[in-house]
Design a protein around this motif. Structure first.
Motif, PDB file in Angstrom:
ATOM      1  N   PHE A  44      12.335  21.699 -14.039  1.00  0.00           N
ATOM      2  CA  PHE A  44      11.785  21.719 -15.395  1.00  0.00           C
ATOM      3  C   PHE A  44      12.012  23.051 -16.099  1.00  0.00           C
ATOM      4  O   PHE A  44      11.756  23.168 -17.306  1.00  0.00           O
ATOM      5  CB  PHE A  44      10.288  21.406 -15.370  1.00  0.00           C
ATOM      6  N   LEU A  95       8.229   6.558 -14.501  1.00  0.00           N
ATOM      7  CA  LEU A  95       8.425   7.495 -15.605  1.00  0.00           C
ATOM      8  C   LEU A  95       8.229   8.934 -15.147  1.00  0.00           C
ATOM      9  O   LEU A  95       8.930   9.843 -15.624  1.00  0.00           O
ATOM     10  CB  LEU A  95       7.450   7.163 -16.741  1.00  0.00           C
ATOM     11  N   CYS A  96       7.279   9.171 -14.220  1.00  0.00           N
ATOM     12  CA  CYS A  96       7.111  10.514 -13.665  1.00  0.00           C
ATOM     13  C   CYS A  96       8.392  10.960 -12.963  1.00  0.00           C
ATOM     14  O   CYS A  96       8.829  12.110 -13.100  1.00  0.00           O
ATOM     15  CB  CYS A  96       5.939  10.548 -12.678  1.00  0.00           C
ATOM     16  N   SER A  99      11.108  12.037 -15.389  1.00  0.00           N
ATOM     17  CA  SER A  99      10.776  13.130 -16.307  1.00  0.00           C
ATOM     18  C   SER A  99      11.790  14.264 -16.207  1.00  0.00           C
ATOM     19  O   SER A  99      12.215  14.649 -15.119  1.00  0.00           O
ATOM     20  CB  SER A  99       9.380  13.669 -16.008  1.00  0.00           C
ATOM     21  N   THR A 100      12.144  14.795 -17.359  1.00  0.00           N
ATOM     22  CA  THR A 100      13.107  15.895 -17.422  1.00  0.00           C
ATOM     23  C   THR A 100      12.499  17.179 -17.974  1.00  0.00           C
ATOM     24  O   THR A 100      13.194  18.183 -18.088  1.00  0.00           O
ATOM     25  CB  THR A 100      14.305  15.494 -18.306  1.00  0.00           C
ATOM     26  N   SER A 101      11.215  17.124 -18.345  1.00  0.00           N
ATOM     27  CA  SER A 101      10.541  18.311 -18.866  1.00  0.00           C
ATOM     28  C   SER A 101       9.078  18.265 -18.464  1.00  0.00           C
ATOM     29  O   SER A 101       8.546  17.212 -18.099  1.00  0.00           O
ATOM     30  CB  SER A 101      10.655  18.386 -20.394  1.00  0.00           C
ATOM     31  N   MET A 104       7.009  15.927 -20.825  1.00  0.00           N
ATOM     32  CA  MET A 104       7.177  14.507 -20.517  1.00  0.00           C
ATOM     33  C   MET A 104       6.431  14.152 -19.237  1.00  0.00           C
ATOM     34  O   MET A 104       5.763  13.114 -19.159  1.00  0.00           O
ATOM     35  CB  MET A 104       8.666  14.179 -20.368  1.00  0.00           C
ATOM     36  N   PHE A 105       6.503  15.018 -18.245  1.00  0.00           N
ATOM     37  CA  PHE A 105       5.827  14.769 -16.975  1.00  0.00           C
ATOM     38  C   PHE A 105       4.313  14.712 -17.164  1.00  0.00           C
ATOM     39  O   PHE A 105       3.638  13.861 -16.585  1.00  0.00           O
ATOM     40  CB  PHE A 105       6.198  15.866 -15.981  1.00  0.00           C
ATOM     41  N   CYS A 108       3.277  11.422 -18.696  1.00  0.00           N
ATOM     42  CA  CYS A 108       3.380  10.347 -17.701  1.00  0.00           C
ATOM     43  C   CYS A 108       2.249  10.417 -16.690  1.00  0.00           C
ATOM     44  O   CYS A 108       1.751   9.386 -16.222  1.00  0.00           O
ATOM     45  CB  CYS A 108       4.724  10.424 -16.987  1.00  0.00           C
ATOM     46  N   HIS A 168      11.568  13.546  -6.743  1.00  0.00           N
ATOM     47  CA  HIS A 168      11.467  12.289  -7.479  1.00  0.00           C
ATOM     48  C   HIS A 168      10.941  11.151  -6.607  1.00  0.00           C
ATOM     49  O   HIS A 168      10.237  10.247  -7.089  1.00  0.00           O
ATOM     50  CB  HIS A 168      12.837  11.900  -8.045  1.00  0.00           C
TER      51      HIS A 168
END
Length: 471
Positions: A44, A95-96, A99-101, A104-105, A108, A168
């Motif tokens: 992140f 979705l977690c 997440s790319t940021s 966003m995380f 989620c 992930h």
């Protein structure tokens, strides 16, 4: 000719096992990210300390939305809410992982916490409504132990997964579990009509703000260094909001959370004294790995393997909990096993870096056994005498308290460690942990006062215990 429904053909343990699996998922996701934080922070592009918001967001969302779970189950029916919550939890887990940021995380994780808040309380309510009183001990024991195991297994499992594959996968493992649980929920939960009842918006906002700030406050207190003005502000405002919501629930005609169960002595004991026990016991999975690594100089692998002894105690005693409660009754188990919990903390306080590993493992095995018996006894006693009309409110309140007291146990453990440092004890030394375990033993001892007021036959229709006639 009568045709059996699918729910009538399956084993009576199937529904408790289903709820147990969702309880495991919910509690696992509260702790599994702790050992994966460095890897996630790198991806992140943020400092590892900033990832604590991912843990906070999940716990705060759980605390905020649990009070609404009972109303939603009554309004729409558990068969709609329970599978939907499982599906949402599984989707949020995916979705977690995607997440790319950090932003966003965090969003989620809030979604995941919201789903968890609807998932376990509603599932437990289904079990409570469909299980006869004499079978309640076994059903609650089945539901309880996975929730005890998850905080112990979470950090070790998260570290193994993130180091072997990637972080992930700590969320993607929920996908097959969630899909299976969703299908089982549709199969096992019987349709039931919803009730048309107004939504208590004022109670929802007040209780949500109160629970969220209290959870966030105790989580802030567990950080190093702690922002004490923020901690105090959250706890004060959260306490006031919670106090107002409790007063509101007792006065409004359609409360979001029915507190009628608090008039039942057996339930009230699990709220007051039971919360103190859960705070003390909830500190152990946090304090022990820290002591092993920081005070005793053990590796993370050795520390994790030792913690499996605590899990083995939790799991190993499970088949015996029902016979124990039937033989001795709720009151004697709460008090007798309560003393054993105190002894377990005292034994942890006596450990040192020179203690042989096999002795440490035996102490943790003993602690896990006592921890499991106390949790199961409290969880079962809570519903022993609650009338059906108050069962939804009792289940919702118990779920909220379990989440909050677990967080408070971690925060209190961290706080006592800091107090020992202020008092002149070397930080994270054997002595600092020794004093912390002594404090936890004292809290567990105080919790027994509430249980001592119970009559000998408390919850007898559930435990099956028949007290000896007094001479």
């Amino acid at each position: 000719m009568n045709v059996q429904t699918p729910a009538q053909k399956v084993s009576p343990t199937a529904l408790p096992l289903l709820v147990a699996s969702t309880f495991f998922m919910e509690n696992l996701d509260a702790t599994i990210i702790t050992t994966s934080i460095p890897a996630m922070a790198r991806d992140f592009g943020v400092a590892p300390s900033q990832l604590s918001i991912g843990l906070s967001a999940y716990l705060v969302a759980l605390a905020a939305f649990i009070p609404a779970s009972g109303w939603l189950a009554d309004r729409l029916g558990p068969r709609r809410v329970f599978p939907a919550a499982i599906a949402l939890f599984t989707l949020a887990s995916v979705l977690c992982a995607m997440s790319t940021s950090l932003d966003m995380f965090t969003v989620c994780r809030v979604l995941q916490g919201l789903a968890g808040a609807m998932m376990v309380p509603v599932g437990r309510l289904v079990v409570l409504r469909s299980t006869p009183k004499p079978a309640l001990v076994r059903a609650i024991a089945t539901i309880t132990w996975p929730g005890l195991a998850a905080p112990v297994l979470g950090p070790a499992l998260g570290g193994f997964i993130s180091s072997t594959w990637s972080w992930h996968w700590i969320f993607l493992i929920n996908v097959p579990l969630g899909m299976a649980a969703f299908a089982a929920a549709l199969w096992l939960v019987k349709p039931s009509p919803g009730q048309s009842k107004p939504f208590d918006l004022a109670g929802f906002v007040a209780s949500g703000v109160g629970a969220s700030l209290l959870m966030f406050g105790v989580e802030l207190a567990s950080r190093t260094p702690a922002d004490w003005p923020a901690v105090i502000g959250c706890l004060v405002i959260g306490g006031l909001a919670m106090a107002w919501s409790i007063r509101h629930f007792g006065r409004t005609s359609h409360p979001l959370l029915n507190l009628g169960a608090m008039r039942v002595q057996t339930f009230a004991v699990t709220v007051w004294g039971g919360s103190m026990f859960r705070i003390a016991i909830g500190s152990a999975p946090f304090l022990l790995p820290l002591m092993f690594q920081l005070a005793f100089g053990m590796s993370a692998v050795t520390s994790g393997l030792l913690m499996l002894a605590l899990f083995a105690g939790n799991l190993g005693i499970k088949p015996a909990t029902t016979p124990i409660m039937r033989r001795f009754g709720f009151r004697r188990v709460l008090l007798g096993n309560g003393w054993l919990v105190v002894v377990g903390f005292a034994l942890c306080a006596m450990l040192s870096a020179t203690t042989p590993l096999w002795i440490i493992a035996l102490v943790l095995l003993f602690g896990g056994i006592c921890r499991s018996v106390q949790f199961t006894t409290l969880a079962t006693l809570a519903y022993a005498d609650v009338p059906p009309a108050d069962m939804s409110g009792a289940s919702t309140l118990s779920s909220a308290l379990q989440q909050m007291t677990t967080g408070m146990g971690i925060a209190l453990g961290a706080l006592v460690l800091k107090i020992t440092e202020v008092a002149g004890v070397t930080p994270f030394s054997t002595a600092s942990f020794r004093w912390t375990f002594v404090v936890m033993a004292g809290i567990a001892l105080l919790a027994m006062i509430d249980g001592s007021r119970l009559p000998a036959d408390a919850g007898a229709q559930v435990s099956g215990h028949q007290p000896s006639p007094s001479r």
